[in-house]
Write a protein that holds these residues in place. Structure first.
Motif, PDB file in Angstrom:
ATOM      1  N   ALA A  57       0.845  -1.115  -0.029  1.00 23.09           N
ATOM      2  CA  ALA A  57       0.088   0.004  -0.137  1.00 23.09           C
ATOM      3  C   ALA A  57       0.933   1.256  -0.001  1.00 23.09           C
ATOM      4  O   ALA A  57       0.492   2.264  -0.559  1.00 23.09           O
ATOM      5  N   ALA A  58       2.125   1.313   0.568  1.00 22.50           N
ATOM      6  CA  ALA A  58       2.939   2.239   0.994  1.00 22.50           C
ATOM      7  C   ALA A  58       3.816   2.539  -0.448  1.00 22.50           C
ATOM      8  O   ALA A  58       4.546   3.369  -0.507  1.00 22.50           O
ATOM      9  N   ARG A  59       3.653   1.344  -1.359  1.00 23.06           N
ATOM     10  CA  ARG A  59       4.429   1.405  -2.611  1.00 23.06           C
ATOM     11  C   ARG A  59       5.976   1.104  -2.323  1.00 23.06           C
ATOM     12  O   ARG A  59       6.711   1.607  -3.230  1.00 23.06           O
ATOM     13  N   PHE A  60       6.364   0.533  -1.273  1.00 23.53           N
ATOM     14  CA  PHE A  60       7.580   0.176  -1.349  1.00 23.53           C
ATOM     15  C   PHE A  60       8.036  -1.067  -1.843  1.00 23.53           C
ATOM     16  O   PHE A  60       9.120  -1.289  -2.218  1.00 23.53           O
ATOM     17  N   ILE A  61       7.307  -2.017  -1.982  1.00 23.41           N
ATOM     18  CA  ILE A  61       7.173  -3.282  -2.800  1.00 23.41           C
ATOM     19  C   ILE A  61       6.017  -3.570  -3.703  1.00 23.41           C
ATOM     20  O   ILE A  61       5.158  -2.970  -3.345  1.00 23.41           O
ATOM     21  N   ASN A  62       6.405  -4.116  -4.770  1.00 21.71           N
ATOM     22  CA  ASN A  62       5.344  -4.641  -5.714  1.00 21.71           C
ATOM     23  C   ASN A  62       5.241  -6.166  -5.862  1.00 21.71           C
ATOM     24  O   ASN A  62       6.109  -6.862  -5.605  1.00 21.71           O
ATOM     25  N   PRO A  63       3.960  -6.619  -5.725  1.00 16.12           N
ATOM     26  CA  PRO A  63       3.719  -7.954  -5.902  1.00 16.12           C
ATOM     27  C   PRO A  63       4.093  -8.473  -7.374  1.00 16.12           C
ATOM     28  O   PRO A  63       4.345  -7.737  -8.229  1.00 16.12           O
ATOM     29  N   PRO A  64       4.706  -9.784  -7.337  1.00 14.44           N
ATOM     30  CA  PRO A  64       4.833 -10.599  -6.399  1.00 14.44           C
ATOM     31  C   PRO A  64       6.479 -10.279  -5.720  1.00 14.44           C
ATOM     32  O   PRO A  64       7.052 -10.008  -6.268  1.00 14.44           O
ATOM     33  N   PHE A  65       6.302 -10.265  -4.362  1.00 12.34           N
ATOM     34  CA  PHE A  65       7.282 -10.167  -3.549  1.00 12.34           C
ATOM     35  C   PHE A  65       7.753 -11.519  -3.018  1.00 12.34           C
ATOM     36  O   PHE A  65       7.169 -12.099  -2.309  1.00 12.34           O
TER      37      PHE A  65
END
Length: 69
Positions: free
Chosen positions: A29-37
């Motif tokens: 949600a904070a856009r620190f990671i993108n799926p898939p992680f």
């Protein structure tokens, strides 16, 4: 290991998995990671450390990604 400690271990693992799931959702949600992680062992150990000391998943997102409040 007796059955009670085995049961406690299962409960602890279940609680940690739920906590990491919330951490993941908040990090996305904070856009620190993108799926898939993909959670590697080093990251999993670091997150378990945050969990073990009692950080909330949101606080752990900030600690993990170095965001200042």
């Amino acid at each position: 290991m007796d059955s009670k400690s085995g049961l406690q271990l299962q409960e602890d693992v279940c609680e940690l998995r739920g906590w990491i799931s919330v951490w993941y959702d908040q990090a996305v949600a904070a856009r620190f990671i993108n799926p898939p992680f993909v959670l590697d062992d080093t990251t999993a150990d670091r997150l378990q450390g945050y969990f073990d000391v009692g950080l909330t998943p949101g606080d752990a997102v900030h600690a993990f990604f170095g965001v200042m409040h």
